[in-house]
Design a protein around this motif. Structure first.
Motif, short mmCIF file in Angstrom:
data_model
loop_
_atom_site.label_atom_id
_atom_site.label_comp_id
_atom_site.label_asym_id
_atom_site.label_seq_id
_atom_site.Cartn_x
_atom_site.Cartn_y
_atom_site.Cartn_z
N ASN A 81 21.60 45.04 45.68
CA ASN A 81 21.14 46.41 46.04
C ASN A 81 21.31 47.63 45.26
N ILE A 82 20.87 48.70 45.59
CA ILE A 82 20.97 49.65 44.66
C ILE A 82 22.25 50.25 44.29
N THR A 83 23.40 49.96 45.10
CA THR A 83 24.65 50.37 44.58
C THR A 83 25.52 48.96 44.11
N GLY A 84 24.72 48.04 43.74
CA GLY A 84 25.35 46.78 42.89
C GLY A 84 26.04 45.83 43.99
N ASN A 85 25.79 45.93 45.10
CA ASN A 85 26.54 44.86 46.02
C ASN A 85 25.49 43.89 46.35
N LYS A 86 26.02 42.61 45.90
CA LYS A 86 25.30 41.38 46.32
C LYS A 86 24.41 41.12 47.54
N ILE A 87 23.37 40.76 47.57
CA ILE A 87 22.70 40.56 48.81
C ILE A 87 22.75 39.12 49.01
N GLU A 88 23.09 38.80 50.31
CA GLU A 88 23.33 37.28 50.51
C GLU A 88 22.48 36.69 51.40
N ASN A 89 21.50 37.33 51.94
CA ASN A 89 20.46 36.88 52.76
C ASN A 89 19.31 36.17 51.88
N SER A 90 18.75 35.02 52.71
CA SER A 90 17.93 34.26 51.74
C SER A 90 16.46 34.84 51.67
N MET A 91 16.31 35.88 52.52
CA MET A 91 15.13 36.85 52.46
C MET A 91 15.53 38.32 52.24
N VAL A 92 15.05 38.96 51.13
CA VAL A 92 15.24 40.25 50.81
C VAL A 92 14.29 40.99 51.08
N ARG A 93 14.74 42.23 51.91
CA ARG A 93 13.72 43.23 52.32
C ARG A 93 13.42 44.36 51.09
N ILE A 94 12.35 44.28 50.60
CA ILE A 94 11.93 45.22 49.42
C ILE A 94 11.21 46.52 50.08
N ASP A 95 11.71 47.50 49.94
CA ASP A 95 11.38 48.73 50.48
C ASP A 95 11.81 50.03 49.49
N GLU A 96 12.12 51.08 49.80
CA GLU A 96 12.16 52.30 48.92
C GLU A 96 13.33 52.18 48.06
N GLU A 97 14.31 51.39 48.47
CA GLU A 97 15.54 51.21 47.86
C GLU A 97 15.59 50.22 46.82
N VAL A 98 15.84 50.53 45.59
CA VAL A 98 15.68 49.49 44.53
C VAL A 98 16.68 48.40 44.61
N LYS A 99 16.20 47.01 44.37
CA LYS A 99 16.62 45.91 44.45
C LYS A 99 16.76 45.58 43.04
N TYR A 100 17.91 44.67 42.56
CA TYR A 100 17.78 44.18 41.18
C TYR A 100 18.01 42.73 41.44
N ILE A 101 16.89 42.07 40.62
CA ILE A 101 16.83 40.61 40.85
C ILE A 101 17.22 40.06 39.36
N LEU A 102 18.46 39.23 39.47
CA LEU A 102 18.93 38.77 38.07
C LEU A 102 18.50 37.36 38.21
N SER A 103 17.95 36.62 37.08
CA SER A 103 17.48 35.36 36.98
C SER A 103 17.65 34.87 35.58
N LEU A 104 18.08 33.78 35.19
CA LEU A 104 17.93 33.31 33.99
C LEU A 104 16.54 33.30 33.41
N ASN A 105 16.26 33.93 32.11
CA ASN A 105 14.92 33.72 31.64
C ASN A 105 14.36 32.50 31.16
#
Length: 113
Positions: A81-105
């Motif tokens: 989430n925007i403050t760097g905490n890991k989101i554990e849910n399998s479905m992520v809510r995309i709204d006004e708050e930035v989410k960071y998605i990290l994946s291997l390129n």
């Protein structure tokens, strides 16, 4: 914005040192994006996305305005989430708050296979 200031800084110094959410959001941006290579910016209707690459990790900052979308995070290594905490849910809510998605390129995935 001031780092430390009573009432409006990233850190409130009125009584004790209190780190606001904005402090942790700024800390997350620095940790994730310092030294990262900017790849692209995309906008489709109310969905916004910025892609970066750092240390063979693809970092995507994603947010939406006026709509709430849900994303399956199964392809992601991690979602923060925007403050760097890991989101554990399998479905992520995309709204006004930035989410960071990290994946291997893709390059990293080819090297692993």
């Amino acid at each position: 914005h001031q780092l430390i200031s009573p009432g409006y800084g990233l850190i409130d110094s009125r009584k004790n040192i209190i780190k606001r959410d904005s402090y942790f959001a700024f800390k997350t941006i620095l940790k994730l994006l310092n030294g990262a290579k900017f790849i692209s910016f995309k906008n489709k209707n109310t969905l916004f996305s910025m892609q970066f690459e750092k240390d063979n990790i693809k970092i995507e900052a994603i947010w939406s305005v006026n709509n709430v979308l849900y994303m399956d995070k199964s392809y992601a290594k991690s979602v923060l989430n925007i403050t760097g905490n890991k989101i554990e849910n399998s479905m992520v809510r995309i709204d006004e708050e930035v989410k960071y998605i990290l994946s291997l390129n893709r390059k990293s995935l080819k090297e692993i296979a």
